[in-house]
Scaffold this motif. Structure first.
Motif, PDB file in Angstrom:
ATOM      1  N   UNK A   1       9.734  -1.340 -23.664  1.00  0.00           N
ATOM      2  CA  UNK A   1       8.642  -1.863 -22.846  1.00  0.00           C
ATOM      3  C   UNK A   1       9.257  -2.799 -21.819  1.00  0.00           C
ATOM      4  N   UNK A   2       8.943  -2.567 -20.538  1.00  0.00           N
ATOM      5  CA  UNK A   2       9.472  -3.411 -19.465  1.00  0.00           C
ATOM      6  C   UNK A   2       8.305  -4.069 -18.735  1.00  0.00           C
ATOM      7  N   UNK A   3       8.263  -5.385 -18.706  1.00  0.00           N
ATOM      8  CA  UNK A   3       7.147  -6.074 -18.050  1.00  0.00           C
ATOM      9  C   UNK A   3       7.205  -5.943 -16.535  1.00  0.00           C
ATOM     10  N   UNK A   4       6.072  -6.126 -15.882  1.00  0.00           N
ATOM     11  CA  UNK A   4       5.995  -6.018 -14.421  1.00  0.00           C
ATOM     12  C   UNK A   4       5.843  -7.372 -13.754  1.00  0.00           C
TER      13      UNK A   4
ATOM     14  N   UNK B   1       5.789 -10.316 -22.431  1.00  0.00           N
ATOM     15  CA  UNK B   1       6.362 -10.982 -21.259  1.00  0.00           C
ATOM     16  C   UNK B   1       7.842 -10.693 -21.095  1.00  0.00           C
ATOM     17  N   UNK B   2       8.454 -10.087 -22.090  1.00  0.00           N
ATOM     18  CA  UNK B   2       9.880  -9.790 -22.010  1.00  0.00           C
ATOM     19  C   UNK B   2      10.110  -8.339 -22.401  1.00  0.00           C
ATOM     20  N   UNK B   3      11.303  -7.873 -22.076  1.00  0.00           N
ATOM     21  CA  UNK B   3      11.656  -6.484 -22.420  1.00  0.00           C
ATOM     22  C   UNK B   3      11.747  -6.364 -23.932  1.00  0.00           C
ATOM     23  N   UNK B   4      11.240  -5.260 -24.447  1.00  0.00           N
ATOM     24  CA  UNK B   4      11.157  -5.086 -25.892  1.00  0.00           C
ATOM     25  C   UNK B   4      11.440  -3.637 -26.245  1.00  0.00           C
ATOM     26  N   UNK B   5      12.303  -3.439 -27.270  1.00  0.00           N
ATOM     27  CA  UNK B   5      12.627  -2.075 -27.714  1.00  0.00           C
ATOM     28  C   UNK B   5      11.774  -1.716 -28.916  1.00  0.00           C
ATOM     29  N   UNK B   6      11.296  -0.460 -28.936  1.00  0.00           N
ATOM     30  CA  UNK B   6      10.529   0.057 -30.065  1.00  0.00           C
ATOM     31  C   UNK B   6      11.269   1.261 -30.635  1.00  0.00           C
ATOM     32  N   UNK B   7      11.531   1.195 -31.927  1.00  0.00           N
ATOM     33  CA  UNK B   7      12.177   2.328 -32.598  1.00  0.00           C
ATOM     34  C   UNK B   7      11.215   2.951 -33.584  1.00  0.00           C
ATOM     35  N   UNK B   8      11.273   4.271 -33.656  1.00  0.00           N
ATOM     36  CA  UNK B   8      10.326   5.008 -34.489  1.00  0.00           C
ATOM     37  C   UNK B   8      11.087   6.028 -35.311  1.00  0.00           C
ATOM     38  N   UNK B   9      11.046   5.842 -36.660  1.00  0.00           N
ATOM     39  CA  UNK B   9      11.678   6.796 -37.570  1.00  0.00           C
ATOM     40  C   UNK B   9      10.673   7.866 -37.933  1.00  0.00           C
TER      41      UNK B   9
END
Length: 1563
Positions: free
Chosen positions: A241-244, A252-260
């Protein structure tokens, strides 16, 4: 399971999944499938359809519907038929039966297609695929189990090209933009996994957190989803997720999502990796159950923030004392769940300090793709070695340190070359600037090659292809990593400063509170940051640019670079290999705004060596900056041009797209050459001449492209007008230089819902704007056009495309708009439609086109400066073909003429009918026309050649007409002359036959003494002397001629007051330096400006200096008189008719009449000396011809000469008479002796014609067009170093060409006499022998008496020999009745006659026994000199057009130094050292009644207006050498000096070898 997986790969036509490798190079080809729109497809098309949609960034690549195959349709139909046959049963029975009959074959799951492709792809395709998935805002494979071994691999390599851009607010609440490689990003990571089977979709839940309307993670409710998924279990996907920077941002900050995917309990390794690296773990489970599935694992997760989601729990969010969140999912609103989960994640992240870095995953996984691939590993190692050389260096200074050749020195060189071409320098500065250019090159060459560049070159020259490609992929990755942080900071500073400048300007405009100094200071600071930003930008293109400059500097100084490790000549091959491997090549240096021609040309040469001279279609793009040009090309062809706002294209790049073998059958080319360009109206160019820069870029790109895509962003009318005027002007320039590119307008960013409504109105407005801009551009280019459709072929309906907005939503999280992708697909189809109508262009032609365009653009006036090398080359090729066609017609007519001439001499015909000549030529004529038609239809340059098709058809018809009429005229002259020389021939025949009869009478008297050879000899000698004395008393001998004496006599007759003794040898009028001394101004004319008064102090007399135009006019007049006089002399046919003193009188009268006619047309009169010198010069030149032709006449007709030559023949017959030979035998020998001369003449004549044919093919100097012939003349002149011959070449070029051709023919005959001339003579004589024997045999078979025999014998020979019954008139035919004996004697004696002919042939006798017109040299002169002889009005260079009276402008490949023909500088007596191509760039003027600027030389009219002199500074080293070598002779000849400063040291360095080599190099 394994069987199912193998079956899946089989269904997708991917083999068994183990060894099938999909290559990036293959999928990037232009295929028929890539042009089709596929919303649904069959199983076998699934893979290709998925890849093509993905390459176009169409996120619907995962929504492909499957078509039923024929087999499935047939099965369904059978089931339906079976149901119908069973009749109407119970409704439930029918439904149950229908359910049972459904095929067991289910659709392939979309994610199985994606993963199957991923497993079968090579490393480069995997990387490309994942990069495109990222652009589609899809989740990416992070951990991938092998479908068969289940070993887990971490595909780190696939992430290396992905950059993520985000906007955040800093502590000052300012929005900052940040871009970085994703593998380096340090972000929190939230991991999602599940235990057991759930009714809720985990993937769908994650999507609602990141981008609710876009299925970033594929889930069970997505179109095409099914329970038959085979390849996703155990796969871990990741998304960011990249904020605009807006308040609406979820995080409000870049966030990684991992999905198993799949049950976490079955994928323990993946679970361990995720839980280890996650900042927050989110686990989904059916319910809270201590003994449930995964309970043990969940217990161990409490050391990190944990969120538990329970599918069977209906409660809202709860938080335990240990901070664990629990949220129920059952029967709850999805939005509420999402909101609670978002808040829980935010709360957990606020307490967590752990961050996730993609590269760190490799520490927890045994199998990393980069480590497993040896080539990848070695490529990375080599790239890292280069990067270590940059450590500790200031990024803004790094290029200056590592790449010194492309910095200040290169920019200075570019500036100097522009100044040199734009003609805004003082004349004497040209040599100085050229010396400056050379000095800069020497400085570049002196720079040490940094170890960084050495290592780069070493890697490319020493490693296998795959390893090289990995190295070239790795280096930009590491460079981007190295520079991204600093570039982000600089861009932030630039944006901030730019905003400040705008604000201050706005404040100043409104209130006038700030001084302009403040704003200027701010702008200076802005420029400084921009320069730092430019200096800090470091990519692969800069390294190649450096290599290009190393190559150009080495080429300029002609030395190797020390310490480089390889020869500089190998460098272009490295760049060519990169192009073949799919890398773009920088065509125009964006920083210097210059095309490095030497480098680009060399690379294209190497590309041709590697691929062959392939035919390509050039597709270029043009538009304002950041209008989506590169994005459009990337989507269309799956390319990877830089597209982010921070990496805008600078300059121009070209990249090859291969056409598949299947498509080559439909198209006519092998590659598409895609040219991407920097945007027009770039803000960073505001300090430069933006308009000029944009015009240059537009003209260059439009001229290079077969099709140019004009990209228009938005609908701002003023912005549209700006770009459209630039574009229209570019196309207008192309029209004026006869290039015919096409264009399509792409109107981007049109909203989906209104695009259709706006199309008609938009097109109407665009058409109006284009027409308006056309009128404006036409004024600027001085061209009479009103509408855009007058400029190029343009269809407003088909050639304007409206594109939807690129993004579906707001970046950075917005995916590409599927409607945009469909627009791309439609555009691609339309482009292909253009491709199918075009023949494209050869790679070698692109090289020339680039050179022509750029050299013309360097000058101030493009149209005036453009030199279309492709058109010139095509025209030269056409000239060469025309030469062959015209030679075919001429040689065919020569053969016809020879036969007819024989028949005329034999009195077999008495009239020449033009229609008969045409009829005899028709077969060859049709053959030539067929050849011409095939050439224009099939030649690779047929698109260029088509413009001359009609005119050359007319020229061939005119040539044929001219040849026919010319032949008729010549044959009619022979007919007339036959009657005139009848008495001469009759006398000769009478004397011959009288001698035969009298020798026969003597032989009868001496018959009893036949065995006494001495007596016979004495008696015959006595008899011969008496007869010869009697003949010569009746026929006086023919005396030698003295042309000079006769001419003197005529002079005395004309000028009675001048005695013969006072005759003096005058000047050779063909090579005098000027004609001023030969003219006087007419009293009635007054001073009209055509003369300049001068006082010649040495001669102390008043005279006039002719203008350059008048000098040229008189010289052309003199040469034309010489040509016409030569034709008249030829028409006298002196070898057969003899010389008459009246000829000299006739010629003198003709010359006098021509002079009088000329005086009526001009404003001056010629002096008496002019006439005398002209007369002397012409007769001096023709003296040899007169003497040779008279000698031939004398040998044939003077009794002393002729009969003395025949003495042995008569004695032989006399002996036979004495020995009692029969009348038939004697008559047979007489016939053979009579045949000797005609056979010799015929054989020599035919051999001469054959030799001319052979030399036209095999003689290097004579087998091409005019340019090639002149090149050999110049080489010979240089080798001989004869100044007088040079003067003849300059002032009497046609005569010099003739002399050269004669010398070449003589050399050829001398060299090939034994191997070519003698075999041809033998062949021709054997042909005649067979004809004679055949005629004798036929006559013997059918003749009744000797008269009939003679008739049947001579008639068949009348076509091939000048021999008829009249030649035997007076010979007694009494007693000749045994024709068999006659035939036998002819067969027996003929070989000795033939032997005599062959043995008497030598290099001296062969040409001497031929009439002048029949000699090989004269045949070739007639052919090769039927061309244009117009000379340049400045330097006297001869137009090289092979066709006389051609329609095109006169031109030469290279002009000469003007001083060679006596040109002086304005108001000085100094000889000019300018080349014409330089002269027309300067501020100099010339005088033709008024002063005309050399730049506008066509304004002078006349011959000036008919010449095309390109101001390209092209200077042939040959003429520089000539001026230096013959400087003293030239100065003495013209009695003027070259200024010492005009002849630079560079001129003096050229050796004779350099001069001769330059001819091969440039002509």
């Amino acid at each position: 399971m394994r069987e199912k997986i193998e079956n899946l790969f089989h269904r997708l036509h991917l083999g068994n999944g183990h060894d099938c490798k999909l290559r990036a190079a293959d999928v990037l080809q232009l295929t028929a499938h890539s042009l089709q729109s596929h919303e649904s497809c069959t199983e076998e098309e699934l893979v290709e359809t998925f890849i093509q949609k993905l390459l176009m960034m169409n996120y619907r690549a995962r929504n492909i519907k499957m078509k039923e195959t024929n087999e499935q349709n047939e099965t369904q139909q059978k089931d339906n038929d079976l149901t119908e046959d069973m009749g109407s049963g119970d409704i439930f029975d029918q439904m149950l039966e229908s359910t049972e009959s459904v095929s067991n074959i289910s659709a392939v799951h979309p994610m199985d297609v994606q993963m199957a492709v991923f497993h079968c792809a090579d490393s480069f395709l995997k990387q490309l695929m994942v990069t495109k998935l990222s652009q589609c805002q899809y989740a990416l494979p992070l951990l991938v189990p092998d479908p068969f071994t289940k070993q887990i691999q971490f595909p780190l390599w696939t992430f290396r090209q992905i950059n993520k851009t985000l906007k955040m607010k800093n502590t000052n609440n300012e929005i900052i933009r940040k871009s970085q490689p994703i593998y380096k990003a340090e972000t929190p990571m939230v991991s999602f996994f599940r235990f057991d089977t759930l009714s809720s979709s985990k993937s769908q839940l994650i999507n609602s957190l990141i981008k609710e309307k876009h299925n970033m993670f594929f889930h069970r409710n997505c179109p095409g989803s099914s329970k038959t998924r085979l390849l996703m279990d155990g796969v871990v996907e990741i998304a960011w997720y990249c904020p605009s920077g807006k308040d609406t941002d979820t995080f409000s900050d870049c966030l990684a999502f991992c999905n198993l995917h799949g049950d976490a309990e079955d994928n323990a390794k993946q679970l361990d990796v995720l839980t280890e690296m996650a900042s927050v773990n989110v686990v989904l489970s059916p319910k809270l159950d201590r003994n449930g599935k995964g309970a043990t694992k969940i217990k161990s997760l409490d050391r990190k923030p944990l969120i538990c989601l329970f599918a069977e729990d209906e409660s809202t969010v709860r938080k335990t004392k240990r901070g664990i969140y629990m949220i129920g999912l059952k029967n709850r609103n999805q939005a509420d769940i999402s909101e609670e989960l978002i808040q829980a994640i935010k709360d957990c992240l606020s307490k967590s300090t752990s961050v996730f870095k993609l590269e760190d995953v490799s520490k927890l996984i045994d199998r990393v793709d980069e480590d497993e691939n040896q080539n990848c590993r070695k490529g990375k190692s080599a790239a890292e070695k280069l990067m270590r050389l940059q450590e500790g260096k200031n990024l803004t200074e790094i290029k200056e340190s590592l790449l010194p050749c492309q910095g200040t020195m290169w920019h200075n060189w570019c500036q100097r070359i522009k100044e040199l071409h734009q003609g805004n320098v003082i004349d004497t500065d040209i040599s100085r600037k050229q010396a400056d250019l050379q000095r800069i090159r020497e400085k570049q060459h002196a720079c040490n090659v940094h170890e960084f560049v050495k290592l780069f070159i070493r890697e490319l020259t020493s490693k296998p292809t795959d390893e090289k490609v990995f190295f070239l992929k790795w280096l930009p990755i590491l460079l981007d990593e190295y520079t991204s942080g600093e570039l982000s900071n600089l861009r932030y500073k630039y944006d901030k400063k730019w905003s400040e400048v705008l604000k201050r300007k706005d404040i100043k405009n409104k209130a006038g509170q700030l001084t302009s100094t403040t704003v200027n200071n701010e702008e200076t600071e802005l420029d400084r940051i921009a320069k730092e930003l430019q200096a800090a930008t470091f990519g692969l293109e800069h390294i190649l640019r450096e290599i290009g400059q190393i190559y150009e500097s080495c080429s300029a100084v002609k030395k190797e670079k020390q310490g480089m490790g390889c020869g500089f000549s190998t460098l272009p091959s490295l760049a060519a290999e990169m192009m073949v491997s799919g890398f773009p090549l920088e065509l125009m240096d964006g920083d210097a705004a210059h095309v490095p021609l030497t480098w680009v040309t060399a690379v294209l040469d190497e590309l041709i060596n590697k691929l062959g001279d392939q035919r390509v279609f050039v597709l270029s793009v043009l538009g304002v900056q950041s209008s989506g040009k590169s994005t459009m090309l990337n989507a269309m062809f799956g390319l990877q041009f830089a597209v982010s706002a921070g990496r805008c294209t600078r300059g121009a790049f070209m990249q090859l797209v291969k056409v598949s073998d299947e498509m080559k059958k439909k198209l006519t080319f092998d590659y598409i050459l895609v040219v991407d360009t920097e945007g027009l109206r770039a803000p960073e160019l505001s300090g430069m001449s933006t308009r000029h820069h944009d015009n240059v870029m537009a003209t260059f790109v439009v001229g290079l492209g077969n099709l140019t895509l004009i990209n228009i962003l938005g609908e701002n009318p003023s912005e549209m007008q700006d770009i459209l005027q630039i574009v229209v002007q570019a196309f207008l320039r192309m029209k004026k230089v006869k290039l015919n590119p096409s264009c399509m307008f792409v109107h981007q960013n049109v909203s989906d819902d209104t695009a259709g409504e706006k199309n008609m109105e938009g097109r109407r407005r665009l058409q109006e704007t284009l027409d308006k801009m056309t009128k404006l551009a036409a004024k600027e280019e001085v061209c009479d056009v009103e509408y855009f459709s007058d400029v190029i072929t343009f269809d407003i309906e088909k050639d304007v495309k409206y594109f939807a907005q690129l993004w579906e939503g707001s970046p950075p999280m917005a995916p590409p708009n599927p409607a945009y992708c469909e627009n791309i697909k439609e555009l691609k189809k339309n482009v292909l439609c253009n491709l199918s109508k075009s023949d494209g262009i050869m790679l070698s032609h692109i090289k020339e086109r680039i050179k022509d365009l750029w050299e013309a653009l360097l000058n101030e006036r493009f149209v005036f400066s453009f030199r279309n090398s492709l058109e010139i080359a095509a025209y030269r090729k056409l000239e060469t073909k025309y030469s062959k066609w015209s030679w075919s017609l001429r040689s065919a007519m020569l053969e016809i003429e020879s036969k007819l001439q024989n028949r005329i001499e034999n009195e077999a015909i008495h009239e020449i009918v033009e229609a008969d000549l045409r009829e005899q030529l028709i077969e060859k004529s049709e053959e030539v026309k067929q050849s011409m038609s095939e050439f224009f239809e099939k030649d690779k340059d047929r698109d260029i050649l088509i413009q001359w098709h009609a005119s050359f058809e007319i020229k061939i018809n005119e040539l044929e007409e001219s040849i026919v009429k010319g032949t008729k005229r010549k044959l009619n002259e022979i007919l007339q002359q036959r009657e005139l020389k009848k008495n001469i021939d009759d006398h000769k025949i009478h004397h011959e036959n009288t001698l035969f009869e009298k020798s026969k009478e003597l032989a009868i008297k001496l018959k009893d003494k036949a065995k006494d050879e001495t007596i016979l000899k004495q008696e015959f000698d006595s008899f011969w002397k008496k007869c010869l004395k009697k003949i010569t008393s009746n026929t006086p001998s023919i005396k030698d001629i003295d042309i000079k004496r006769d001419m003197k006599q005529i002079h005395t007759d004309i000028y009675k007051s001048t005695p013969v003794q006072s005759w003096k040898e005058g000047s050779d009028i063909f090579v005098v330096q000027g004609y001023s001394k030969y003219v006087q101004l007419k009293k009635s004319s007054g001073f009209t400006g055509h003369f300049v008064n001068v006082v010649n102090s040495t001669k102390e007399r008043f005279g006039y200096r002719l203008s350059k135009e008048n000098e040229t006019q008189i010289r052309n007049f003199v040469n034309d008189i010489a040509d016409q006089t030569e034709k008249r002399i030829r028409s006298y046919n002196i070898p057969k008719m003899g010389y008459n003193k009246s000829y000299i009188q006739e010629l003198a009268d003709y010359i006098r009449a021509r002079i009088i006619d000329e005086e009526d047309r001009v404003k001056y009169v010629f002096t008496k000396e002019f006439y005398i010198d002209l007369l002397q010069s012409i007769f001096k030149r023709q003296n040899k011809t007169f003497i040779e032709q008279h000698k031939m006449f004398r040998q044939s007709n003077d009794p002393v000469f002729y009969f003395e030559r025949k003495r042995e023949e008569y004695y032989s017959i006399f002996q036979k008479y004495c020995q009692g030979a029969t009348s038939a035998a004697i008559f047979g020998e007489i016939i053979c002796q009579k045949l000797k001369d005609p056979m010799e003449k015929s054989v020599y004549k035919n051999t001469a014609r054959d030799l001319a044919n052979e030399m036209k093919t095999n003689c290097e100097s004579l087998n091409g067009n005019r340019s090639k012939l002149e090149k050999h003349i110049l080489k010979t002149l240089a080798e001989e170093e004869n100044f007088n011959k040079y003067i003849e070449y300059i002032y009497s070029p046609k005569e010099h060409f003739k002399s050269f051709i004669r010398e070449e023919v003589n050399k050829y005959i001398d060299a090939k006499f034994s191997s070519s001339v003698i075999p041809k003579i033998s062949g021709n004589i054997v042909f005649l022998q067979k004809n004679v024997e055949k005629a004798a045999h036929k006559a013997t078979e059918i003749a009744g008496d000797i008269h009939e025999w003679l008739k049947h014998f001579t008639e068949p020979l009348s076509d091939v020999l000048i021999f008829s019954v009249k030649d035997l008139t007076g010979v007694s035919l009494e007693g000749i009745d045994d024709f068999n004996i006659l035939e036998d004697v002819i067969q027996k004696e003929l070989p000795s006659v033939i032997s005599d002919i062959i043995s008497s042939c030598s290099t001296e006798t062969f040409p001497a026994k031929l009439e002048n017109k029949d000699r090989p040299c004269e045949i070739l002169i007639d052919h090769l000199c039927q061309c244009c002889w117009v000379q340049c009005p400045f330097c006297a260079a001869i137009c090289t057009n092979s066709i006389e009276n051609h329609d095109e402008d006169h031109s030469v490949p290279f002009h000469r130094v003007d001083g060679l023909c006596g040109c002086c500088y304005d108001f000085t007596e100094g000889l000019s050292a300018d080349f014409c191509t330089t002269l027309v760039t300067t501020k100099k003027t010339f005088f033709t009644g008024q002063w005309i600027p050399c730049k506008e030389y066509r304004r002078a009219g006349g011959v000036y207006a008919e010449w095309s002199i390109t101001p390209d500074l092209s200077e042939l080293p040959y003429w520089k050498w000539f001026v230096c070598h013959f400087q003293e002779q030239l100065e003495s000849y013209y009695e003027r000096k070259f200024h010492s400063w005009e002849i630079s040291f560079e001129w003096k360095r050229h050796t004779k070898k350099d001069a001769i080599d330059s001819l091969d190099r440039y002509i």
